[in-house]
Design an enzyme around this catalytic site. Structure first.
Site, PDB file in Angstrom:
ATOM      1  N   PRO A 173       0.815  -1.225   0.000  1.00 35.22           N
ATOM      2  CA  PRO A 173       0.000   0.000   0.000  1.00 35.22           C
ATOM      3  C   PRO A 173       0.845   1.270   0.000  1.00 35.22           C
ATOM      4  O   PRO A 173       1.866   1.329   0.700  1.00 35.22           O
ATOM      5  CB  PRO A 173      -0.822  -0.100   1.288  1.00 35.22           C
ATOM      6  CG  PRO A 173      -0.325  -1.273   2.034  1.00 35.22           C
ATOM      7  CD  PRO A 173       0.619  -2.042   1.204  1.00 35.22           C
ATOM      8  N   GLY A 218       3.875   4.145   5.191  1.00 28.67           N
ATOM      9  CA  GLY A 218       5.056   4.068   6.050  1.00 28.67           C
ATOM     10  C   GLY A 218       6.015   2.982   5.596  1.00 28.67           C
ATOM     11  O   GLY A 218       7.003   2.702   6.255  1.00 28.67           O
ATOM     12  N   LEU A 219       5.718   2.364   4.441  1.00 29.57           N
ATOM     13  CA  LEU A 219       6.592   1.287   3.949  1.00 29.57           C
ATOM     14  C   LEU A 219       7.512   1.764   2.819  1.00 29.57           C
ATOM     15  O   LEU A 219       8.072   0.949   2.087  1.00 29.57           O
ATOM     16  CB  LEU A 219       5.754   0.088   3.488  1.00 29.57           C
ATOM     17  CG  LEU A 219       4.949  -0.606   4.585  1.00 29.57           C
ATOM     18  CD1 LEU A 219       4.120  -1.763   4.016  1.00 29.57           C
ATOM     19  CD2 LEU A 219       5.864  -1.135   5.700  1.00 29.57           C
ATOM     20  N   SER A 275       7.148   6.170  -1.389  1.00 25.96           N
ATOM     21  CA  SER A 275       7.608   7.400  -2.070  1.00 25.96           C
ATOM     22  C   SER A 275       9.040   7.247  -2.565  1.00 25.96           C
ATOM     23  O   SER A 275       9.359   7.589  -3.709  1.00 25.96           O
ATOM     24  CB  SER A 275       7.572   8.593  -1.111  1.00 25.96           C
ATOM     25  OG  SER A 275       6.437   8.577  -0.342  1.00 25.96           O
ATOM     26  N   ALA A 276       9.896   6.720  -1.694  1.00 26.23           N
ATOM     27  CA  ALA A 276      11.298   6.554  -2.099  1.00 26.23           C
ATOM     28  C   ALA A 276      11.409   5.494  -3.186  1.00 26.23           C
ATOM     29  O   ALA A 276      12.140   5.664  -4.167  1.00 26.23           O
ATOM     30  CB  ALA A 276      12.152   6.168  -0.887  1.00 26.23           C
ATOM     31  N   ASP A 299      15.103   6.239   3.617  1.00 21.21           N
ATOM     32  CA  ASP A 299      14.265   5.481   2.691  1.00 21.21           C
ATOM     33  C   ASP A 299      14.912   5.354   1.307  1.00 21.21           C
ATOM     34  O   ASP A 299      14.901   4.268   0.709  1.00 21.21           O
ATOM     35  CB  ASP A 299      12.883   6.152   2.549  1.00 21.21           C
ATOM     36  CG  ASP A 299      12.087   6.111   3.843  1.00 21.21           C
ATOM     37  OD1 ASP A 299      12.676   5.807   4.903  1.00 21.21           O
ATOM     38  OD2 ASP A 299      10.878   6.390   3.808  1.00 21.21           O
TER      39      ASP A 299
END
Ligand code: MEV
Length: 304
Positions: A87, A91-92, A95-96, A138
């Site tokens: 998802p 927080g996983l 974006s990076a 990240d």
């Protein structure tokens, strides 16, 4: 010709938020990826589409394309397609991962080789531009893979030889804005620098201690629990995250904490003996559990 690049998501095991203030952190890539495919368009436009609901990632893709064109001194029209196995904005590290995959896919399509450290650097620049503040955590993990010890002051990362780490992630189904959560900690720190700086420093000490434990193949659960309490004290916890954390511990995880920015998003449990029972306990609390493994490989080209 179409080129597809992919990059893994991540969990932060220790040190989120404190890493923004120069403290070390530990993060690991996970075995779930984001895929970015690029193909030339003759009209010079850049169009982004996705088969999943990951529009949140579009500003990152757009900015990554612009920065890559600037870096290479060359530009072209592109169709960019994004797909994700985890998802977004949870927080996983979506974006990076999407930023780094975009840099790698476009540079490969244009026949240019960009060194890994520059791929990570461009990914970090994208995150900073879109969200205002971002550490190198990240973008480094998604580029290089494995488990990394992040030293933000020196802007260097060190691989930790930790083997596989038995983890269970619990997703709340809600997204927290990293930008707002980072700003919240900043406000708290400005209000009482003495107390908040000591919390931030303690989180950094935990990361240093955890590095040694991981290298010895020891149990990091206790240190994760302390880190969770400190993140709570920084105001980035939620009731739901805490419920999953307590449920995971009760089901036998030796440690559990918020992972990433908090405010929703995900928690992570360290469960050497009972990943399935811990996943079930998180699910029973209403969370979406993922049993994840550490992914050794970072960003890569899938097809060319
Ligand atoms: C977000 O994944 C982690 C934070 O520490 C922000 C950052 O390091 O940029 C909250």
């Amino acid at each position: 010709m179409s080129v597809t690049a992919s990059a893994p998501g991540k969990v932060i095991l220790f040190g989120e938020h404190a890493v923004v203030y120069g403290e070390p952190a530990i993060a690991g890539a996970i075995d779930r990826r984001i895929y970015v495919s690029v193909e030339r368009r003759s009209d010079g436009e850049v169009r982004i589409s996705s088969s999943d609901e990951i529009e949140d990632g579009y500003p990152y893709v757009k900015r990554a394309a612009e920065l890559t064109f600037d870096y290479l001194g060359e530009r072209c029209g592109l169709d960019i397609k994004v797909e994700s196995e985890f998802p977004p904005a949870s927080g996983l590290g979506s974006s990076a991962a999407v930023s780094v995959s975009t840099v790698l896919a476009i540079s490969t399509l244009l026949g240019r080789e960009v060194e890994r450290k520059d791929v990570a650097r461009l990914g970090h620049m994208v995150e900073k531009k879109v969200q205002g503040a971002a550490s190198i955590t990240d973008s480094s993990v998604t580029t290089f893979g494995g488990v990394l010890f992040i030293k933000p002051k020196l802007e260097v990362v060190e691989a930790i030889d930790a083997g596989n780490i038995p983890l269970v992630v619990g997703y709340t189904g809600k997204t927290g804005s990293t930008k707002e959560l980072v700003e919240g900690v900043r406000t708290l720190r400005e209000a009482d620098p003495e107390i908040v700086d000591s919390i931030i420093h303690s989180i950094g000490r935990i990361a240093v201690r955890a590095k040694g434990v991981l290298e010895r193949g020891g149990d990091i659960g206790g240190l994760m629990n302390i880190n969770h309490g400190l993140l709570e004290s920084l105001g980035v916890g939620t009731e739901e995250l805490s419920r999953y954390v307590y449920a995971a511990r009760k089901a036998g995880a030796s440690g559990a904490k918020i992972t990433g920015a908090g405010g929703g998003g995900c928690m992570v449990a360290y469960a050497p003996e009972n990943q399935r029972a811990v996943a079930k306990a998180i699910e029973d609390e209403g969370g979406l559990p993922f049993i994840v493994s550490i992914e050794k490989e970072g960003a890569r080209i899938e097809t060319g």
